[in-house]
Design a protein around this motif. Sequence first.
Motif, mmCIF file in Angstrom:
data_model
loop_
_atom_site.group_PDB
_atom_site.id
_atom_site.type_symbol
_atom_site.label_atom_id
_atom_site.label_comp_id
_atom_site.label_asym_id
_atom_site.label_seq_id
_atom_site.Cartn_x
_atom_site.Cartn_y
_atom_site.Cartn_z
ATOM 1 N N ALA B 362 0.968 -1.278 -0.096
ATOM 2 C CA ALA B 362 -0.012 0.336 -0.047
ATOM 3 C C ALA B 362 0.502 1.829 0.106
ATOM 4 N N ALA B 363 1.948 1.375 0.902
ATOM 5 C CA ALA B 363 2.729 2.218 0.258
ATOM 6 C C ALA B 363 3.655 2.540 -0.396
ATOM 7 N N ILE B 364 3.470 1.457 -1.254
ATOM 8 C CA ILE B 364 5.147 1.638 -1.821
ATOM 9 C C ILE B 364 5.237 2.796 -3.153
ATOM 10 N N PRO B 365 3.555 3.278 -3.973
ATOM 11 C CA PRO B 365 3.270 4.704 -4.290
ATOM 12 C C PRO B 365 5.087 5.432 -3.671
ATOM 13 N N GLY B 366 4.464 6.083 -2.774
ATOM 14 C CA GLY B 366 5.223 6.547 -1.250
ATOM 15 C C GLY B 366 7.252 6.957 -1.773
ATOM 16 N N ILE B 367 6.726 5.527 -1.704
ATOM 17 C CA ILE B 367 8.577 4.319 -0.626
ATOM 18 C C ILE B 367 9.048 4.899 -2.652
#
Lengths: 432, 458
Positions: B362-367
């Motif tokens: 779920a956090a991939i885009p931010g990462i």
Amino acid sequence: MTDITPNDARKASNNATTEAVKRSLARRNRKQLVLQGFGIGAIVIAFTVLFILVASLVRTGYTAFVQTHVTLDVYIDPAEISEEGLPRGGFRDVLTAAVLDNLPGADPEEDARGVRNILSNGAQFQLRDQIVEDPSLIGQTITLTVPLSDPFDQLNKGGVRRDTPEDQRRVDNQEMAWFDALDEAGIISTPFNIGLFTNADSRFPELAGLKGALVGSFWALLTCFLIAFPIGIGAAIYLEEFAPKNRLSDFIEVNINNLAAVPSVVFGLLALAVFIGWFGLPRSAPFVGGLTLALMTMPTIIIATRAALKAVPPSIREAALGVGASKHQVVFQHVLPLAMPGILTGTIIGLAQALGETAPLLLIGMNAFITSAPTSPFDAATALPTQIFIWADSPERGFTSRTSAAILVLLGFLVMMNGIAIYLRNKFERRW
Amino acid sequence: MTLAPFVILLLAALVGYAINLRAARAIRYGGSRLHSLQGFHGLFSLLLVIVPVLTLILVWLAVEGGIINRILLSSLPDGVLDGLGSGAIQLIGAEIRSIAGGRVFGTPEDWKLEAAERLITYREISSWLLVGVVGAVSLGLIYFARSRVAAEFRARQRVETITLGLMVFCAVVAIFTTIGIIAALTFETIKFFQLVPITEFLFGTNWEPQIPIREDQIAAEGAFGAVPVFLGTIVIATVALFIAVPIGLLTAIYLNEFAPGRLRKIVKPVLEILAGVPTVVYGFFAILVVAPALRQFGESLGLDVASNTALAAGGVMGIMLIPFISSFADDALSAVPRSLRDGALALGATRGEMMLNVLFPAAIPGIVGGVLLAVSRAIGETMIVVMAAGLIAKMTINPLDSVTAVTVQIVTLLIGDTAFDNPKTLAAFALGMMLFIATLVINVFALRIVRKYREIYD
């Protein structure tokens, strides 16, 4: 017929499920432990690297904080130094004679050349300055403490190891014997190296100091602060409190965010082409360096100021507006003073970054070899980080330890500035 | 002497403030009601003096040097400048300036000594003229401000208009900076492409910028194919990311989910220290510790490791980027809504599974946004590579070999050489242009990803 009732069957299958779940659970927990282990490993790696970094700097740098000196009784021979001849004279020969006095084994004729190299090249100038100041010393015997040259300094501090073969050592056996003789005479001392802070740069490591770099960095940071602080606060107040939501203010915002991420070397190119090329400002000047650093620090200050302004609760504004203050009065007399601690914290952190910035200063020529400290922000000078860069490039052993020492000084300043920022934040920042 | 105009300005501003304050107070005590508070009448005078006069002083100081230089060069005796290039004329100017500053090297010609005398006179005239002009203008402005003081004068509105104008100016400085960067890079890059074809620069595979400085010097022709330079930057940045991404992400995962509060409180500031170390320190660390260690290690394995291997520069750069990536990833993980976390745990996932299968995806885009910003940092990073990477451009992707980088070339091409008319100097600006465009594109892209992703969950 079997005795097994449906109830038992369910129990058995339940048991089997529990067993399976237990087994898989153990596996899944192991997986989680592995993940945790990797996480801890990553943190340990980061910590180890930081430790190695600091330890290697301290290990190579601490020796530069002391300097080997020799205390000599120097007879100012009027045959060598005459009052009329000042500031010229045989200062070096006088000093060499004083060293030879302490070396009974050395031949004054043959060994003079070798003995002369024991002393730093700066020793003769130290003596010269003293005699020029007081010519009545000629003919007398004075006691003088002068630094040793780099190889002997390193020998004393352990930088030159005695057990290496002679042909790979920078000090040969004869010179080592002389040094030991001086040491036995009790005239060698290793006091705190004041010269590291009071001398400017030099080609001789034992004379090189940080004064020029410290003064240069001071002027650059002062310029940077005087420009970036008012402009940054002005821009932030405008954007946060007054700017209408239109294309222009959006464009300014995008600009500021992008400027914060532009590589520092590009700012150096800007300074070289615009400040030096087009405006004709002097090269290597701390003023130009400060100007460049101000452009780089501004986004940091603007972002910090906006955050601090945002943190002031609306009740303050409403109360001030309610008793009849104008929008300007609200901002400048109520919001801004309350936001000041946050702004100062952000500014100090921005200045700390600017202090360590090297690349743009290299491009505007602040890596010049300058042997005197600047007297104004328009004189050619170096800065702390560029001085580190220059020394790191010098092959002499003494410069390696001086580079580490300069880095320790720089890190000391950074720790101090960040410490002040944290103190300000803890002391004055209010939680609403 | 340079301080005198500023001192006069300060005094004039204070005097103006005091005069207007007294005048306004007199009206007030005379029984009339002022429209604005007395202080605003004073401030009106203060700002009215400071803003124009300060602008005047700064413009004067900015153009003074150039004008004096032009007058000086035209006053030189006939014939001495004949047949000299712009560089040689500049050099004569510099020599005269250093004589005027009291630094005489050798025995200069008489006309140079005379010119230096004249230069000193010109400078004195200029500074006295400035003092006079500043004084006169200040007096005029004080008089004008005083004449406006009246019961119905809207001093507050005037003051607020002026301060608003000042603030707009401050905000616009950011735009000017961007324009300055783009203009400087564009001008010099265009000049470069007039000397060297753009196709050679972008696609050529031979980078040898050592061109002859004197006509008769025997040296290489100079080749400006930048591909090996770009390749070097890519190799070093890749090495850096190979170290920074796994360590940074694992650190973030551990800190975000598993670390006890107290450990978190220790680790985060230590990582911030790692982020606050100046890059010149990392560069020295690379040549002092990392490069020799890698070389020794390589020798023990029988590998041939260059003394300034890309591995050393990239590795140290990776260490520098760890805190950058870990703090971005930590923020991205924390931004995932609690419901997803709780839902996964309620279905019986272990915390590890919840992290790897729910939170992390779920956090991939931010990462990814954070990693992209780290990429732009890595290609723009200068000091580590200047100190630890090589100078010679090679077409290789072997990280054990010595490679160069874009920023290394910019710095080495510009150190010690300022003539703006030879391709060697201009090449640095062309490289800077490439660097600026690349980082700008990556940053805009990364910031967009980060922002878009935040909006989805907010």
